[in-house]
Enzyme design. Structure first.
Site, PDB file in Angstrom:
ATOM      1  N   TYR A  31     -31.185 -21.622 -10.373  1.00 58.04           N
ATOM      2  CA  TYR A  31     -31.744 -21.298 -11.703  1.00 58.04           C
ATOM      3  C   TYR A  31     -32.972 -20.389 -11.552  1.00 58.04           C
ATOM      4  O   TYR A  31     -33.122 -19.396 -12.275  1.00 58.04           O
ATOM      5  CB  TYR A  31     -32.119 -22.614 -12.374  1.00 58.04           C
ATOM      6  CG  TYR A  31     -32.558 -22.556 -13.814  1.00 58.04           C
ATOM      7  CD1 TYR A  31     -31.686 -22.164 -14.819  1.00 58.04           C
ATOM      8  CD2 TYR A  31     -33.853 -22.944 -14.179  1.00 58.04           C
ATOM      9  CE1 TYR A  31     -32.094 -22.154 -16.145  1.00 58.04           C
ATOM     10  CE2 TYR A  31     -34.259 -22.941 -15.499  1.00 58.04           C
ATOM     11  CZ  TYR A  31     -33.376 -22.548 -16.486  1.00 58.04           C
ATOM     12  OH  TYR A  31     -33.785 -22.543 -17.804  1.00 58.04           O
ATOM     13  N   LYS A  38     -33.361 -16.654 -13.065  1.00 60.81           N
ATOM     14  CA  LYS A  38     -34.401 -16.346 -14.058  1.00 60.81           C
ATOM     15  C   LYS A  38     -35.446 -15.376 -13.498  1.00 60.81           C
ATOM     16  O   LYS A  38     -36.010 -14.573 -14.254  1.00 60.81           O
ATOM     17  CB  LYS A  38     -35.062 -17.638 -14.545  1.00 60.81           C
ATOM     18  CG  LYS A  38     -34.108 -18.593 -15.290  1.00 60.81           C
ATOM     19  CD  LYS A  38     -33.583 -18.022 -16.593  1.00 60.81           C
ATOM     20  CE  LYS A  38     -32.867 -19.072 -17.433  1.00 60.81           C
ATOM     21  NZ  LYS A  38     -32.343 -18.547 -18.697  1.00 60.81           N
TER      22      LYS A  38
END
Ligand code: NDP
Length: 248
Positions: free
Chosen positions: A155, A159
């Site tokens: 993640y 991001k």
């Protein structure tokens, strides 16, 4: 912050933060294409929410990790509302695990939805924005992409990649009056946070200077600002909306 009936597409806006952004946009007079993958009933609720606020909306099904779906989403939006002028890349998932236990599937699914979809949707949107010399691209990142987080390497990579993407595209299209920004939420009261164990929730809250989780509406407020004419000179930024989490 009226925006004169401009057309927006919000990926993954049948619930959570995307739903709050749809509501914020409706209050600004922005028309909304509500993208979802499976929950048509929830998307229809958001359409009604936007209409009740006096704007227009349509629900557009499609998996934003798939190029053919993305192309169709843009064609349908254009036919039903007009060409997309404001794109919010919001759809995202987590699949947490420490690296030693992280499967290929954990990695690929998160990179596909949290990074590849941004590439696919922005490339599609930019074509018409460049022609019309106006556009807004707003990517929903995370403070995890700014600081990292144990158990979220997939993640965080997606991001953080989104921040580099945001800066690069801002440089590519700035001269065409198109701004590209990233909003990086901290912990927000949505389904994801709801499912965390009570002790973990308290430990997180203890680290947030404001002392509580954010609300989807507080994220949507920043997105609404970036979509408005008031933000015409803001581009290439990753703006944390996190109660001060990244500075703590
Ligand atoms: P939710 O899990 O509440 O909603 C996810 C949305 O994405 C739903 O509308 C879902 O549609 C849609 N979706 C899922 N997969 C796809 C796909 N392949 N194609 C199209 N749509 C899809 O998300 P949140 O509101 O919690 O998060 C929104 C964004 O904010 C994400 O990018 C997330 O990383 C980010 N964020 C969230 C935080 C939080 O605390 N919640 C913190 C920091 C960042 P359907 O209803 O049909 O399943």
């Amino acid at each position: 912050m009226a925006s004169d009936g401009r057309v927006s597409l919000i990926t993954g806006s049948s619930r959570g933060i995307g739903k709050a952004i749809a509501s914020q946009f409706a209050n600004q007079g922005i028309r909304v294409a509500v993208n979802y993958i499976s929950n048509r009933a929830a998307a229809d609720v958001v359409v009604k929410l936007v209409e009740d606020a006096g704007s227009s909306a349509v629900a557009v099904q499609g998996d934003v990790t798939k190029r053919t779906d993305v192309e169709r989403i843009f064609v349908e939006t254009s036919e039903l509302l007009g060409p997309v002028e404001i794109l919010v890349n919001n759809a995202g998932i987590i699949s947490d695990s420490l690296l030693m236990r992280m499967s290929d599937e954990d990695w690929d699914s998160v990179i596909d939805l949290d990074l590849r979809s941004i590439f696919l949707c922005t490339r599609e949107a930019i074509r018409t924005m460049v022609r019309s010399r106006w556009g807004r691209v707003i990517n929903i990142g995370s403070v995890v992409g700014l600081r990292g987080n144990a158990g979220q390497a997939n993640y965080a990579a997606a991001k953080a990649g989104m921040v580099g993407f945001t800066q690069s595209i801002a440089k590519e299209v700035g001269s065409r009056n198109i701004t590209v920004n990233c909003v990086a939420p901290g912990y927000v009261e949505t389904d994801i946070v709801e499912d965390l164990p009570k002790e973990l929730k308290q430990a997180i809250m203890d680290r947030v200077p404001i002392g509580r989780f954010g609300t989807p509406e507080e994220i949507a407020g920043m997105v609404g600002f970036l979509a408005s004419d008031a933000a015409s000179y803001v581009t290439g930024q990753a703006i944390a909306v996190d109660g001060g989490l990244v500075i703590s």
